[in-house]
Design a protein around this motif. Structure first.
Motif, mmCIF file in Angstrom:
data_model
loop_
_atom_site.group_PDB
_atom_site.id
_atom_site.type_symbol
_atom_site.label_atom_id
_atom_site.label_comp_id
_atom_site.label_asym_id
_atom_site.label_seq_id
_atom_site.Cartn_x
_atom_site.Cartn_y
_atom_site.Cartn_z
ATOM 1 N N PHE A 25 0.782 -1.372 0.471
ATOM 2 C CA PHE A 25 0.022 0.230 -0.362
ATOM 3 C C PHE A 25 0.796 1.190 0.228
ATOM 4 O O PHE A 25 0.917 1.926 -0.973
ATOM 5 C CB PHE A 25 -0.509 0.017 0.950
ATOM 6 N N ALA A 26 2.035 1.462 0.872
ATOM 7 C CA ALA A 26 2.523 2.264 1.084
ATOM 8 C C ALA A 26 3.539 2.940 -0.105
ATOM 9 O O ALA A 26 4.199 3.536 -0.913
ATOM 10 C CB ALA A 26 3.353 2.554 1.818
ATOM 11 N N ALA A 27 3.803 1.652 -0.830
ATOM 12 C CA ALA A 27 4.485 1.843 -2.146
ATOM 13 C C ALA A 27 3.932 2.113 -3.137
ATOM 14 O O ALA A 27 4.623 3.119 -4.021
ATOM 15 C CB ALA A 27 5.542 0.187 -2.462
ATOM 16 N N ASP A 28 2.717 1.209 -3.423
ATOM 17 C CA ASP A 28 1.736 1.612 -4.071
ATOM 18 C C ASP A 28 1.548 3.266 -4.367
ATOM 19 O O ASP A 28 1.659 3.830 -5.240
ATOM 20 C CB ASP A 28 0.384 0.958 -4.266
ATOM 21 N N LEU A 32 2.697 6.221 -7.125
ATOM 22 C CA LEU A 32 1.985 7.098 -7.280
ATOM 23 C C LEU A 32 1.860 8.606 -7.700
ATOM 24 O O LEU A 32 1.319 9.791 -8.208
ATOM 25 C CB LEU A 32 0.194 6.778 -7.709
ATOM 26 N N LEU A 33 2.317 9.301 -6.340
ATOM 27 C CA LEU A 33 2.236 10.532 -5.865
ATOM 28 C C LEU A 33 2.846 11.433 -6.308
ATOM 29 O O LEU A 33 3.403 12.124 -6.567
ATOM 30 C CB LEU A 33 2.235 10.625 -4.114
ATOM 31 N N PHE A 34 4.663 10.380 -6.311
ATOM 32 C CA PHE A 34 6.227 11.059 -6.300
ATOM 33 C C PHE A 34 6.714 10.734 -7.827
ATOM 34 O O PHE A 34 7.216 11.317 -8.085
ATOM 35 C CB PHE A 34 6.956 11.050 -6.018
ATOM 36 N N LEU A 44 -3.525 0.882 -13.156
ATOM 37 C CA LEU A 44 -3.943 -0.919 -12.451
ATOM 38 C C LEU A 44 -3.282 -0.772 -11.676
ATOM 39 O O LEU A 44 -3.885 -1.057 -10.383
ATOM 40 C CB LEU A 44 -2.528 -1.851 -13.543
ATOM 41 N N MET A 45 -2.466 0.492 -11.287
ATOM 42 C CA MET A 45 -1.752 1.108 -9.679
ATOM 43 C C MET A 45 -2.683 1.669 -8.828
ATOM 44 O O MET A 45 -3.832 1.097 -7.673
ATOM 45 C CB MET A 45 -0.627 1.923 -9.423
ATOM 46 N N LEU A 46 -3.508 2.554 -9.439
ATOM 47 C CA LEU A 46 -4.278 2.695 -8.445
ATOM 48 C C LEU A 46 -6.096 2.171 -8.322
ATOM 49 O O LEU A 46 -6.534 2.399 -7.394
ATOM 50 C CB LEU A 46 -5.643 3.986 -9.540
ATOM 51 N N GLY A 47 -6.207 1.260 -9.043
ATOM 52 C CA GLY A 47 -7.254 0.083 -8.561
ATOM 53 C C GLY A 47 -7.277 -0.474 -7.611
ATOM 54 O O GLY A 47 -7.555 -1.163 -6.634
#
Length: 65
Positions: A25-28, A32-34, A44-47
């Motif tokens: 969760f933290a890595a994903d 996505l944030l940085f 896919l990552m957002l899903g």
């Protein structure tokens, strides 16, 4: 209802109980944030991030009486 500190403790203990999902969760979230992954990969990552949020929401059940 839980007050703020008790709710925070319940969230932290839920994250500690599931270390693999928490690290994914933290890595994903931070990727996505940085970073700017390709569009399809970011969808896919957002899903996956949404699915983990729903899982943690069900597992913690913060507002259950």
């Amino acid at each position: 209802m839980l007050d703020g500190i008790a709710m925070f403790k319940k969230i932290i203990s839920g994250f500690i109980d599931h270390p693999i999902l928490t690290s994914i969760f933290a890595a994903d979230f931070f990727i996505l944030l940085f970073h700017r992954p390709p569009f399809v990969f970011s969808l896919l990552m957002l899903g996956a991030l949404m699915a983990m949020c729903m899982y943690f929401g069900q597992k913690l059940a913060l507002f259950k009486d």
